[in-house]
Design a protein around this motif. Structure first.
Motif, short mmCIF file in Angstrom:
data_model
loop_
_atom_site.label_atom_id
_atom_site.label_comp_id
_atom_site.label_asym_id
_atom_site.label_seq_id
_atom_site.Cartn_x
_atom_site.Cartn_y
_atom_site.Cartn_z
N PRO A 144 0.81 -1.23 0.00
CA PRO A 144 0.00 0.00 0.00
C PRO A 144 0.83 1.27 0.00
O PRO A 144 0.42 2.29 -0.52
CB PRO A 144 -0.82 -0.13 1.29
N ALA A 145 2.04 1.21 0.56
CA ALA A 145 2.87 2.41 0.63
C ALA A 145 3.28 2.92 -0.74
O ALA A 145 3.80 4.02 -0.87
CB ALA A 145 4.13 2.12 1.45
N ALA A 146 2.98 2.12 -1.75
CA ALA A 146 3.35 2.55 -3.10
C ALA A 146 2.60 3.80 -3.53
O ALA A 146 3.01 4.49 -4.45
CB ALA A 146 3.09 1.42 -4.10
N GLY A 147 1.48 4.08 -2.89
CA GLY A 147 0.76 5.32 -3.17
C GLY A 147 0.27 5.37 -4.62
O GLY A 147 -0.41 4.46 -5.08
N ASP A 148 0.65 6.44 -5.32
CA ASP A 148 0.14 6.61 -6.68
C ASP A 148 1.06 5.97 -7.71
O ASP A 148 0.96 6.24 -8.89
CB ASP A 148 -0.04 8.10 -7.00
N ILE A 149 1.98 5.10 -7.28
CA ILE A 149 2.83 4.39 -8.22
C ILE A 149 2.03 3.26 -8.85
O ILE A 149 1.44 2.44 -8.15
CB ILE A 149 4.07 3.81 -7.53
N ALA A 150 2.00 3.21 -10.17
CA ALA A 150 1.28 2.15 -10.86
C ALA A 150 2.16 0.91 -10.97
O ALA A 150 3.29 0.99 -11.44
CB ALA A 150 0.87 2.62 -12.26
N VAL A 151 1.68 -0.23 -10.50
CA VAL A 151 2.44 -1.47 -10.56
C VAL A 151 1.62 -2.50 -11.32
O VAL A 151 0.49 -2.79 -10.97
CB VAL A 151 2.77 -2.00 -9.15
N GLU A 152 2.18 -3.04 -12.38
CA GLU A 152 1.48 -4.03 -13.19
C GLU A 152 2.46 -5.17 -13.42
O GLU A 152 3.35 -5.09 -14.24
CB GLU A 152 1.04 -3.42 -14.50
N GLY A 153 2.31 -6.26 -12.63
CA GLY A 153 3.29 -7.33 -12.69
C GLY A 153 4.61 -6.79 -12.17
O GLY A 153 4.71 -6.34 -11.05
N LEU A 154 5.62 -6.80 -13.01
CA LEU A 154 6.92 -6.27 -12.62
C LEU A 154 7.22 -4.99 -13.40
O LEU A 154 8.35 -4.72 -13.79
CB LEU A 154 8.01 -7.31 -12.83
N LEU A 155 6.18 -4.22 -13.63
CA LEU A 155 6.30 -2.90 -14.23
C LEU A 155 6.11 -1.86 -13.13
O LEU A 155 5.13 -1.89 -12.40
CB LEU A 155 5.23 -2.73 -15.31
N LEU A 156 7.08 -0.96 -12.99
CA LEU A 156 6.99 0.08 -11.98
C LEU A 156 6.95 1.42 -12.71
O LEU A 156 7.91 1.79 -13.38
CB LEU A 156 8.22 0.02 -11.06
N ALA A 157 5.80 2.11 -12.61
CA ALA A 157 5.64 3.32 -13.41
C ALA A 157 4.82 4.35 -12.65
O ALA A 157 4.17 4.06 -11.66
CB ALA A 157 4.96 2.98 -14.74
N GLY A 158 4.89 5.57 -13.16
CA GLY A 158 4.13 6.65 -12.56
C GLY A 158 5.02 7.67 -11.92
O GLY A 158 6.24 7.50 -11.85
N PRO A 159 4.46 8.76 -11.44
CA PRO A 159 5.26 9.82 -10.79
C PRO A 159 6.05 9.26 -9.61
O PRO A 159 5.53 8.51 -8.79
CB PRO A 159 4.20 10.83 -10.33
N GLY A 160 7.32 9.61 -9.53
CA GLY A 160 8.16 9.17 -8.42
C GLY A 160 8.60 7.73 -8.50
O GLY A 160 9.03 7.16 -7.50
N TRP A 161 8.51 7.12 -9.70
CA TRP A 161 8.90 5.71 -9.82
C TRP A 161 10.35 5.47 -9.41
O TRP A 161 10.68 4.43 -8.84
CB TRP A 161 8.69 5.21 -11.25
N ASP A 162 11.23 6.45 -9.68
CA ASP A 162 12.64 6.25 -9.39
C ASP A 162 12.90 6.21 -7.88
O ASP A 162 13.69 5.39 -7.40
CB ASP A 162 13.49 7.33 -10.05
N GLU A 163 12.21 7.07 -7.11
CA GLU A 163 12.36 7.03 -5.66
C GLU A 163 11.81 5.73 -5.09
O GLU A 163 12.37 5.15 -4.15
CB GLU A 163 11.67 8.23 -5.02
N ARG A 164 10.69 5.29 -5.65
CA ARG A 164 10.09 4.02 -5.20
C ARG A 164 11.04 2.86 -5.49
O ARG A 164 11.23 1.97 -4.65
CB ARG A 164 8.75 3.82 -5.89
N LEU A 165 11.65 2.87 -6.67
CA LEU A 165 12.58 1.81 -7.02
C LEU A 165 13.81 1.85 -6.11
O LEU A 165 14.32 0.81 -5.68
CB LEU A 165 13.01 1.94 -8.49
#
Length: 341
Positions: A31-52
């Motif tokens: 849940p902490a991913a917030g507005d990061i879109a995750v689809e399988g092993l796709l990490l996308a959306g605003p702030g994806w680099d900080e999340r990664l």
């Protein structure tokens, strides 16, 4: 992947270890991913680099080594380690710097600990991209991230020689950094060094080629061949960042440099460490037996200078003796006299 997802910036994550993929997907979909879109092993959306970056920190060292990524904006490229891709994202200015930026060395004195006179100057690289100044560490890290060590090393060495040799005070040695990892073969490192020296009609004996972290060069035969050829041309050779570890000692014994530079980590606060004093004393004795002068790097305080002098170190470098400057500045010899402390 939906068209909406494709329009977002991000990365596709890959690994040859199923357990790593499972752990990554679990961490990325919390849940902490917030507005990061995750689809399988796709990490996308605003702030994806900080999340990664946060996700990578949660992995073990071995798991990080098995995690690869492809930028969605360039899905035709080959996968690279996820950490490397993050470094490239953070240094996306580097390709433009290589094409249009300007290298300009600053010179820091290397001082005789007995006389206080300058033995030489190390050319420390700075970069200018427009009005922005970039430090040497930033440039090197960016070159590593973009697999551009050869281009960076060549440009930095050329700038150091072209600018430094005409400015070098009489009788001093110019220390020029060389990254062994950027040496493709003996011929390439000769070709990217000596034509500049010849064009300036410079005295080769006033040039010291400083091998940066030579223990990272796994091909020791190549390392020895490179230094042998440079010496045949008349140059001195220095080994940088000696730490006392087995790899750095092996390089010291293999190369038998003219100058051996003790790592800043050993210098900082040495006056308070009995163990480090013993290690430095042993390094000094080993280097002297091999015929090398010893430089203490990172000397910032008078107590560090005094400790290194007492341990038999020949030369010192650091803010205590002088900051890197665009033109070599005079050194105050009183810094090594008893009246100075």
């Amino acid at each position: 992947m939906t068209s909406a997802t494709a329009a977002m910036d991000g990365v596709r994550l890959l690994s040859h270890r199923p357990s790593v993929l499972y752990k990554v997907e679990h961490l990325a979909t919390e849940p902490a991913a917030g507005d990061i879109a995750v689809e399988g092993l796709l990490l996308a959306g605003p702030g994806w680099d900080e999340r990664l970056r946060t996700l990578i920190k949660a992995l073990s060292v071995s798991e990080r080594a098995c995690l690869f990524a492809i930028r969605l904006a360039d899905e035709q490229s080959l996968p690279v380690p996820a950490e490397t891709l993050l470094d490239r994202t953070r240094t996306d200015w580097f390709p433009e710097f290589l094409s249009h930026g300007r290298m300009r060395p600053h010179f820091q004195p290397i001082v005789d600990l007995t006389t206080g006179l300058a033995y030489g100057r190390e050319a420390l690289m700075r970069g200018m991209l427009g009005a922005v100044e970039l430090r040497g560490g930033e440039l090197l890290a960016a070159a590593e991230a973009h697999d551009a060590l050869f281009s960076f090393d060549y440009r930095a060495r050329t700038a150091a020689l072209e600018v430094g040799l005409p400015l070098l005070p009489p009788g001093e040695i110019l220390f020029v950094n060389v990254d062994p990892r950027a040496s493709l073969d003996v011929e390439s490192t000769m070709r990217t060094t000596w034509p500049v020296v010849g064009r300036l009609n410079a005295d080769p004996s006033r040039i010291c080629l400083e091998l940066v972290k030579p223990e990272r060069c796994l091909d020791r035969d190549l390392l020895l061949a490179i230094t042998t050829e440079h010496r045949k041309r008349g140059a001195l050779v220095a080994l940088d960042d000696l730490s006392g570890g087995p790899d750095s000692l092996a390089c010291l014994e293999l190369i038998k440099p003219d100058v051996a530079k003790i790592d800043t980590a050993l210098t900082s606060g040495i006056q308070h460490s009995v163990g480090r004093r013993a290690l430095v004393k042993a390094l000094v004795e080993c280097a002297h037996e091999l015929g090398a002068k010893v430089v203490a790097e990172g000397v910032e305080r008078v107590d560090e200078f005094r400790a290194m002098a007492e341990l038999g170190v020949d030369l010192g470098q650091g803010f205590y003796f002088g900051q890197p400057t665009e033109k070599p500045m005079a050194v105050d010899t009183r810094l090594v006299r008893p009246s100075a402390y």
